[in-house]
Design a protein around this motif. Sequence first.
Motif, PDB file in Angstrom:
ATOM      1  N   LEU A  82       0.804  -1.112  -0.250  1.00 27.55           N
ATOM      2  CA  LEU A  82       0.030  -0.053   0.063  1.00 27.55           C
ATOM      3  C   LEU A  82       0.636   1.166   0.155  1.00 27.55           C
ATOM      4  CD1 LEU A  82      -2.921  -0.615   2.371  1.00 27.55           C
ATOM      5  CD2 LEU A  82      -3.057   0.075  -0.192  1.00 27.55           C
ATOM      6  N   THR A  83       2.031   1.319   0.734  1.00 24.41           N
ATOM      7  CA  THR A  83       2.735   2.345   0.608  1.00 24.41           C
ATOM      8  C   THR A  83       3.467   2.675  -0.695  1.00 24.41           C
ATOM      9  OG1 THR A  83       3.265   1.977   3.163  1.00 24.41           O
ATOM     10  CG2 THR A  83       4.939   3.407   1.966  1.00 24.41           C
ATOM     11  N   ALA A  84       3.764   1.433  -1.161  1.00 26.15           N
ATOM     12  CA  ALA A  84       4.379   1.580  -2.467  1.00 26.15           C
ATOM     13  C   ALA A  84       3.357   1.973  -3.451  1.00 26.15           C
ATOM     14  CB  ALA A  84       5.033   0.471  -2.997  1.00 26.15           C
ATOM     15  N   GLU A  85       2.204   1.905  -3.324  1.00 29.56           N
ATOM     16  CA  GLU A  85       1.073   2.299  -4.279  1.00 29.56           C
ATOM     17  C   GLU A  85       0.616   3.663  -4.197  1.00 29.56           C
ATOM     18  OE1 GLU A  85      -0.015   0.549  -6.973  1.00 29.56           O
ATOM     19  OE2 GLU A  85       1.746  -0.720  -6.761  1.00 29.56           O
ATOM     20  N   LEU A  86       0.943   4.017  -2.995  1.00 27.62           N
ATOM     21  CA  LEU A  86       0.308   5.416  -2.527  1.00 27.62           C
ATOM     22  C   LEU A  86       1.292   6.774  -2.428  1.00 27.62           C
ATOM     23  CD1 LEU A  86      -2.424   4.444   0.168  1.00 27.62           C
ATOM     24  CD2 LEU A  86      -2.815   5.023  -2.462  1.00 27.62           C
ATOM     25  N   LEU A  87       2.810   6.288  -1.909  1.00 23.42           N
ATOM     26  CA  LEU A  87       3.281   7.314  -1.608  1.00 23.42           C
ATOM     27  C   LEU A  87       4.756   7.504  -2.482  1.00 23.42           C
ATOM     28  CD1 LEU A  87       3.467   7.331   2.293  1.00 23.42           C
ATOM     29  CD2 LEU A  87       2.227   8.709   0.672  1.00 23.42           C
ATOM     30  N   LEU A  88       4.615   6.898  -3.544  1.00 25.80           N
ATOM     31  CA  LEU A  88       5.911   6.967  -4.575  1.00 25.80           C
ATOM     32  C   LEU A  88       5.711   7.700  -5.836  1.00 25.80           C
ATOM     33  CD1 LEU A  88       7.498   3.104  -4.136  1.00 25.80           C
ATOM     34  CD2 LEU A  88       7.905   5.381  -3.045  1.00 25.80           C
ATOM     35  N   GLY A  89       4.749   8.928  -5.548  1.00 22.71           N
ATOM     36  CA  GLY A  89       4.489   9.576  -6.787  1.00 22.71           C
ATOM     37  C   GLY A  89       3.294   9.447  -7.341  1.00 22.71           C
TER      38      GLY A  89
END
Length: 496
Positions: A82-89
Amino acid sequence: MAAQRRTLMQSHQSWTDDLPLCEMCGVGTAPNCVYGPDGKGTQSHPIEDGHLRLRGEDGCFLYGVFNGYDGSRVANFAIQCLTAELLLGQLNSSHTDNDVRRILTQAFDVVEKSYFDTIDDALAEKAHLSNYLLPHNESQKVQERLKELEQEVSGGATAVVALMLNNKLYVANVGTNRVLLCKSSSDGQNQVLQIGRPHSTDNEDELQRLTALGVDSARVRQAGQIAGQSSTRRLGDYRVKINYNEIDLLSAAKTKPVIAEPEIHGSHSLDGVTGFLLLMSEGLINALESAHGPEQVNQEIVAMVAAELAQQSSLEAVAQSVVERVKRLHHDVYVSGRQRATYCSRHEDMTLLIRTLNYPLADAVLTPTQGGRIYPVSVPYSNSQSTSKTSVTLSLVMPSQSTLTNGTNTASTLEEGTPTPGSQSPTATLQSTNTQTQSSSSSSGDGSLFRQRGSQAAQPDETGRVPPYVDFTQFYRLWASDNSDGQSTQGGLGPQ
């Protein structure tokens, strides 16, 4: 690709190690516990809860609480994915509310699909060996391998995620965790808003959704669980996603009945808001409900948080103190042997995440409040800066096991029956309630609200008595419920 994801998931490598933690929040946790006959507790399984609290770019903040079961694999995977899908731009300040809701929904969809990609090989091997086992059931190695594969692929998680962007709050929920938004107003009130309802077997909307799929919702409600869990939405759990037709309760479903699609709430504007946001795992909620009943769980949690915020200068200490208080209350009810003790033989992992919104912390670190339940007492109050009147609740924190005299623990003088003054003054916090909405309010317990009454104080009547303005009815009712095995308070507590 599936093999790479599987290897990454099983390793301790993080996809998002470089993202900074949010310093405006604190997290408290406690492991699961099963009490023995002597009242001592033991942990029955490794901790399965998880959380995230990260600060992204462009004024974006992401928080989450995850409640895993049958292991922590799905919860840990969801946190990273979820973090990778939401906070990487993926998110920026130009996005509209619809954009944000779409991105959140897509992120949960990617988590679900990516997780099943990681266990595809194991599921295929498990299916192959299950077919092979029938004519060769004497094979011990096959049976052992099947057990290993079952441990590898089983388990799931519920999740609640709070996203702040453009000073707006969005909440995405899958399952039975809870979010409370507490707003303090200029006239001393705190409005408490529970954002969303749990996706559980007693949620009417969820039961209607299952009915539309051909599931007998009356049986679901009666069972209270689906494959061992009360949630009707969850991440992972191949049993209810891939093999749901093999589950009697779900066998009539036309399509997948237990889903991972989040329910999105928001946006809620945070402009000018003073207060705090609470994310709680199901274990914390259930522990307090087991001890005190479900009627005032939200109000009690808010009162506990407000009381600790008035004493602690660290949000981490605030969150941990509240969790420890719930843990003590749950244990005290169990060892008391009273009416609700049978509901408190165990509790699951507990997690509380607190994010403040322009809310002041104490100037110095003080000792956390020592146990005891917060009992509400209704007091009318008029702020000197406002002509509007509101109802204030004076929350009395009564010691539960022992009293504190000159800094040392002594035997408690608070026995069954009427609260006994003298040996220890209860800790007090002030909170106002608005009966028009499900809300409450808290401020520090220094008595300043009473000093502001001034000329508005009640005048003596012709008999020389001052009309009472403190209503202890609810206080006596709750005290009697906790200390008299639920017996009626008629003729027992309160002024005669």
